[in-house]
Design a protein around this motif. Structure first.
Motif, short mmCIF file in Angstrom:
data_model
loop_
_atom_site.label_atom_id
_atom_site.label_comp_id
_atom_site.label_asym_id
_atom_site.label_seq_id
_atom_site.Cartn_x
_atom_site.Cartn_y
_atom_site.Cartn_z
N UNK A 175 0.84 -1.20 0.00
CA UNK A 175 0.00 0.00 0.00
C UNK A 175 0.87 1.25 0.00
N UNK A 176 1.91 1.22 0.81
CA UNK A 176 2.76 2.40 0.90
C UNK A 176 3.51 2.64 -0.40
N UNK A 178 2.53 1.95 -3.28
CA UNK A 178 1.56 2.43 -4.27
C UNK A 178 1.10 3.85 -4.00
N UNK A 179 1.52 4.43 -2.88
CA UNK A 179 1.19 5.82 -2.60
C UNK A 179 0.06 6.01 -1.60
N UNK A 180 -0.46 4.93 -1.05
CA UNK A 180 -1.47 5.08 0.00
C UNK A 180 -0.77 5.35 1.34
N UNK A 181 -1.42 6.12 2.18
CA UNK A 181 -0.91 6.31 3.55
C UNK A 181 -1.47 5.18 4.40
N UNK A 182 -0.62 4.59 5.19
CA UNK A 182 -0.94 3.35 5.90
C UNK A 182 -0.94 3.56 7.40
N UNK A 183 -1.98 3.03 8.04
CA UNK A 183 -1.99 2.91 9.50
C UNK A 183 -2.38 1.47 9.83
N UNK A 184 -1.73 0.91 10.82
CA UNK A 184 -2.09 -0.43 11.27
C UNK A 184 -2.74 -0.32 12.65
N UNK A 185 -3.91 -0.97 12.77
CA UNK A 185 -4.62 -0.97 14.05
C UNK A 185 -3.97 -2.03 14.95
N UNK A 186 -3.13 -1.54 15.83
CA UNK A 186 -2.25 -2.38 16.63
C UNK A 186 -2.98 -3.46 17.41
N UNK A 208 7.08 2.58 7.28
CA UNK A 208 5.90 2.49 6.41
C UNK A 208 4.76 3.42 6.82
N UNK A 209 4.42 3.44 8.10
CA UNK A 209 3.25 4.24 8.45
C UNK A 209 3.03 4.28 9.95
N UNK A 210 1.80 4.53 10.33
CA UNK A 210 1.47 4.70 11.73
C UNK A 210 0.97 3.39 12.33
N UNK B 92 6.98 7.36 2.53
CA UNK B 92 6.46 7.26 3.90
C UNK B 92 7.56 7.34 4.95
N UNK B 93 8.74 6.79 4.62
CA UNK B 93 9.81 6.81 5.63
C UNK B 93 10.20 8.24 6.00
N UNK B 94 10.01 9.17 5.09
CA UNK B 94 10.32 10.57 5.39
C UNK B 94 9.43 11.12 6.52
N UNK B 95 8.24 10.57 6.64
CA UNK B 95 7.35 10.96 7.74
C UNK B 95 7.70 10.25 9.04
N UNK B 96 7.85 8.90 8.93
CA UNK B 96 7.85 8.13 10.18
C UNK B 96 9.24 7.82 10.74
N UNK B 97 10.23 7.66 9.91
CA UNK B 97 11.54 7.30 10.44
C UNK B 97 12.08 8.37 11.41
N UNK B 98 11.91 9.65 11.08
CA UNK B 98 12.38 10.68 12.03
C UNK B 98 11.68 10.64 13.39
#
Lengths: 242, 242, 242, 242
Positions: A175-176, A178-186, A208-210, B92-98
């Motif tokens: 997903x990432x 491909x340009x989608x912003x990703x969050x995983x529900x922990x 990758x995301x949140x 995405x890494x530009x957002x989350x890695x930092x």
């Protein structure tokens, strides 16, 4: 809103509207079907830890539907004659997973079209969407998930399901990319064991995301919907752009 | 030949010829370029642990070439005007890695076409192949790596490079989903830290493919080449089919 | 064997074994379903000329099965709620085709999942394979056709079905770009009208692959199977390599 | 604005804003390089008719840039060692085109990386984008064109270049299947011969998108830009949604 960075809970700083804007968001729920969750000896690809999330996923999806966030259920289905799996280029997990867990008695039946192993355990609402051509670890290849997301105008996905350290992680990568912003529900993902779950979520949070609690996502989306009703346009504009 | 299953060294049982047959195998070496490896303060996306593998990778590639195993070098290159990264849908890494490592001073320069950050640190031989359109974490999307592998008649890939817990792991997922048999050269990959390296290799060994020492792979391939020269046809046939 | 080059029948010279070797060949039959072929006023996307090929396609498939050439049936199916077509990014033909033919009364029902419009008119044998996620003009995107072909070890495809000037031509482009060798069964495809059929076959013969009569393909494949039985290895080796 | 439906000029009715809105539109110019256009005996893949459009394409691009419509130049480049073409899975046109036109003397040199045959004949501005991994007939597979378009936020493409009956037509199919709205600049494409050009444009007008004169597109876009400046929001809103 709080997120988990390398396993540590902390407040999400500003600048993440592209990830958390409710407009343009869809939930993608992966492989919560009998083939992984059945509590019987013939379960062809057991992911027993994921049974714990079923109720929570149902509640999350119900809350999301009330906030007009679409829910997409993805499941593995391979052709009943085995032509695209056990009699074709056999799934890699069939080779390597038994090296760790030992023989998996009924694994040849995994995901066979028309079998009970492809039935969702979670509730599928009439408004939801189903992608039923997952064949390997990816939810995107060779399925029509990206095509569906484009058609729905989706820019952000929130993942739940199993297993954290393979199909969830793989979907997050895809997903990432491909340009989608990703969050995983922990709280709504489970994996092979606690160590792998923890590690996969750490990787996602690094690259990758949140990673966030599902309740916190619902609360954030609810807040945005209220602001929209009240006329505050801030995040709406982000959603249109983002 | 030994492999590592969930971190534990053990002999590979029979039935894995599709993974270890030398014919139809290519090495895919990922992102061993200045943008990750430069030991200067302006390194835009530092992966300092990966500096340790450069010599080993060079030796591995040299040995592989002598055994007629093709080597493919993949590197990240984004358009110099930023249109497909920092001014487009930002990685995405530009957002989350930092959030984990703090600000990365020169990160905007990462992978910029024409910059020194896209120069390979490892040796690229005239016989090797280069894929230079990696844009995100995947070595396959949106590059022509799968197309190249098809043209080369490749069925098996051996991965090295960095970082174990993002681009190596992502490439392992992709290659496996596409039907390639995957082995990761355990001693020739490095990641964010030891914990993530260990976890990524465990995930690969559980779900995706083999984890092995590069010397053991070279020894196995050498043995097969000798058998072929001696006329023993066993693994050749596997390679033709597999 | 004869082929048609820019509409002119002529003998196929040597050097085309990669295209005509029976081993590694599959037939891909496209969209011969009620949604195109029903002879009723509510047919949602009429392709009436294609009704002429149904019997011939059935005979061709039966002969191919006897020669162990697999048959793959591809059909268009979109989600019943319209989310991936009329309520999503509407298929382009819905905009432009009516500029030529006028309004198409029941076109919104085209390919709706669960409707009669997705039923095959041609015979589907238990040994055949079905790809039922065609969404637009391509048989490959966003379906799992390429994935299936890889799993089946296919290197060559022979196309039949409708319509010559859109979905057949699109499939020919896609298959060729992906590295498959393409032949179109000239007598078993139909298009918008005779002019477009003729032109599409000319384009295929110029840029993409072979155009041949189905009977000539069956005869050629039968000849190869006989040679294989008799032990003559020539084209078998090509098939293994090609 | 006028369009050409099955070769006949007629006014475009309402309802086509998704196709003609200037916001979200990019021009994709295909293969106007020396490998097709050089007027020398060693031109490896001659498309002499396309020489006629070079000046018009340059003027069209200049006008588009003034209207802030991005220009993307796509060109064929294959690896210099032939590994992904003549020594791999050889391009299909290399087999079939000579059946029609006879031997093509220097065709092995077509699109070789580093050769003059990959140089654009048209003007490439500093603001333009280049996609240089076209390998076969498609401008999308295995290139990063779709990835670039996503990053640019593009929803509509206007095609020019060569050849109408292969690479232009293939790009039109691909773009449409991916959800982009497609228009072909009728006066700025050329093909194998007049018959094939005419037929390809007819097919596009029937199934894929609009066929229009480049001057009419520039006039329409200019009109929209003026309305935007004047504050009239109508088509802007379409662009944001479409």
């Amino acid at each position: 809103m709080d997120v988990f960075v390398y396993g540590k809970r902390q407040p999400l700083p500003g600048g993440f509207d592209e990830f958390i804007a409710v407009d343009g968001t869809a939930i993608v729920s992966i492989d919560l079907h009998q083939g992984h969750l059945a509590d019987t000896p013939d379960c062809p690809c057991p992911a027993p830890r994921a049974r714990e999330v079923v109720d929570g996923v149902n509640r999350f999806h119900a809350a999301a539907r009330r906030l007009n966030v679409p829910v997409i259920h993805v499941k593995s289905v391979v052709r009943a004659d085995g032509s695209d799996d056990i009699r074709g280029i056999k799934s890699a997990w069939r080779y390597v997973f038994p090296l760790f867990v030992g023989p998996i008695p009924n694994s040849d039946a995994h995901a066979l079209e028309g079998s009970r192993w492809t039935q969702f355990v979670t509730q599928v609402d009439a408004r939801d969407h189903v992608v039923d051509t997952k064949k390997r670890l990816s939810a995107f290849y060779p399925t029509d998930l990206d095509f569906l997301l484009r058609n729905l105008g989706i820019r952000r996905v929130v993942l739940n399901g199993c297993m954290t350290d393979c199909c969830i992680l793989n979907a997050a990568f895809d997903a990432s990319n491909l340009g989608y912003r990703v969050t995983v529900a922990r709280d709504l993902v489970r994996g092979t064991n606690a160590e792998m779950e923890d590690a996969a979520l750490k990787m996602i949070s690094l690259h990758i995301g949140l990673v966030a609690e599902s309740d916190d996502l619902i609360a954030e989306w609810g807040r945005q919907r209220q602001e929209q009703t009240a006329g505050a346009p801030a995040l709406r504009q982000v959603a249109a752009r983002g």
